[in-house]
Design an enzyme around this catalytic site. Structure first.
Site, PDB file in Angstrom:
ATOM      1  N   ASP A   7       0.868  -1.149  -0.143  1.00 37.09           N
ATOM      2  CA  ASP A   7      -0.068  -0.178   0.074  1.00 37.09           C
ATOM      3  C   ASP A   7       1.037   1.444  -0.046  1.00 37.09           C
ATOM      4  O   ASP A   7       2.006   1.054   0.597  1.00 37.09           O
ATOM      5  CB  ASP A   7      -0.792  -0.275   1.147  1.00 37.09           C
ATOM      6  N   GLU A   9       0.593   5.771   0.256  1.00 35.70           N
ATOM      7  CA  GLU A   9       0.031   7.030   0.562  1.00 35.70           C
ATOM      8  C   GLU A   9       0.884   8.250  -0.287  1.00 35.70           C
ATOM      9  O   GLU A   9       2.010   7.980  -0.603  1.00 35.70           O
ATOM     10  CB  GLU A   9       0.174   7.476   2.108  1.00 35.70           C
ATOM     11  N   HIS A  57      -4.295  10.962   5.400  1.00 34.38           N
ATOM     12  CA  HIS A  57      -3.349  10.055   6.245  1.00 34.38           C
ATOM     13  C   HIS A  57      -2.546  11.155   7.299  1.00 34.38           C
ATOM     14  O   HIS A  57      -1.888  10.705   7.925  1.00 34.38           O
ATOM     15  CB  HIS A  57      -2.303   9.615   5.466  1.00 34.38           C
ATOM     16  N   HIS A 154      -5.404   6.586   7.465  1.00 38.37           N
ATOM     17  CA  HIS A 154      -4.952   5.869   6.647  1.00 38.37           C
ATOM     18  C   HIS A 154      -3.223   5.845   6.822  1.00 38.37           C
ATOM     19  O   HIS A 154      -2.716   6.986   7.106  1.00 38.37           O
ATOM     20  CB  HIS A 154      -5.116   6.199   5.242  1.00 38.37           C
ATOM     21  N   ASP A 159      -2.497  -0.220   6.641  1.00 36.99           N
ATOM     22  CA  ASP A 159      -3.565  -0.779   5.510  1.00 36.99           C
ATOM     23  C   ASP A 159      -3.093  -1.941   4.762  1.00 36.99           C
ATOM     24  O   ASP A 159      -3.722  -2.839   4.549  1.00 36.99           O
ATOM     25  CB  ASP A 159      -3.781   0.345   4.412  1.00 36.99           C
TER      26      ASP A 159
END
Length: 246
Positions: A7, A9, A57, A154, A159
């Site tokens: 994952d 960001e 985030h 997040h 995640d």
């Protein structure tokens, strides 16, 4: 089989607007079990972060100013994911950002994740299993009974860990609680949960006993037979199976 749940960001939603990755999180699975090996880096994007992304985030440019740049960790990342199958939710988004970051390195050979690793998109997988329903990570956690109460904002590694649980639940054939809203409503009306057995979408690994393990098993059955007056259910079952297969 080695799989990497990944994952990211970012500073914003659109890679074509020059947005950059600011966090990468990877969780390693080996034969569908977490190994404890992770890859996690915060990155200095060298640009501002959109307010919408910041609300998701919580990572500010000031917070990331002292973190390494993508070029500093690219080799480590490639070494970690190489040889694995990537598991990503909404893979097109993360892959586009990662391939843009690799392109900015101006390597002699372009680095394309789609040719480097097989990729499984869990969003596509979820839409196939639950058409017409919400298939965000939060929605899937609720559907499969996975605790994500600690996910206030997040985070790439957080995640990825949650996604690993979701992926294993979606593909492992476990007994799952309330797979969809109609199932949940029927369960509530009867005053209890409904367990639904989902057939695995891919074969599970079967570990066969080797000769030493088979011999130890036979010794245990003999001991059980002696201590139970000659009646051992396991021995009787194995004898019955042998007769039926003969």
């Amino acid at each position: 089989m080695r799989q990497i749940v990944l994952d990211t960001e970012t500073t914003g939603l659109n890679v074509d607007d020059g947005h950059r990755i600011i966090e990468i999180g990877c969780v390693e699975l080996l034969n569908r079990r977490a190994t404890g090996r992770n890859f996690h880096r915060f990155l200095n994007p060298e640009r501002d972060i959109e307010d919408g992304a910041l609300a998701v985030h919580g990572l500010t440019r000031e917070r990331l100013a002292q973190e390494p740049k993508f070029v500093d960790i690219a080799g480590e990342l490639l070494a970690f994911i190489r040889g694995g199958e990537l598991i990503i939710h909404n893979a097109a988004f993360d892959v586009a950002f990662l391939e843009r970051e690799f392109a900015l390195l101006k390597s002699e050979e372009p680095i394309l994740l789609r040719t480097l690793c097989p990729i499984v998109d869990t969003l596509t997988l979820a839409r196939e299993r639950h058409p017409g329903q919400r298939n965000s990570l939060d929605a899937l956690c609720k559907r499969y009974g996975i605790d994500n109460s600690h996910r206030q904002l997040h985070g790439a590694l957080l995640d990825a860990r949650i996604l690993a649980d979701v992926y294993l639940a979606m593909t492992g054939g476990q007994s799952l609680l309330a797979l969809d809203e109609s199932t949940r409503e029927r369960a509530a009306s009867r005053g209890g949960p409904i367990s639904v057995l989902q057939r695995p979408s891919e074969p599970l690994v079967v570990m066969r006993a080797d000769a030493a393990e088979a011999a130890a098993h036979a010794e245990l059955l003999e001991l059980l037979a002696r201590t139970s007056g000659g009646r051992c259910v396991w021995s009787e079952l194995e004898a019955r199976v042998s007769q039926e297969s003969a």
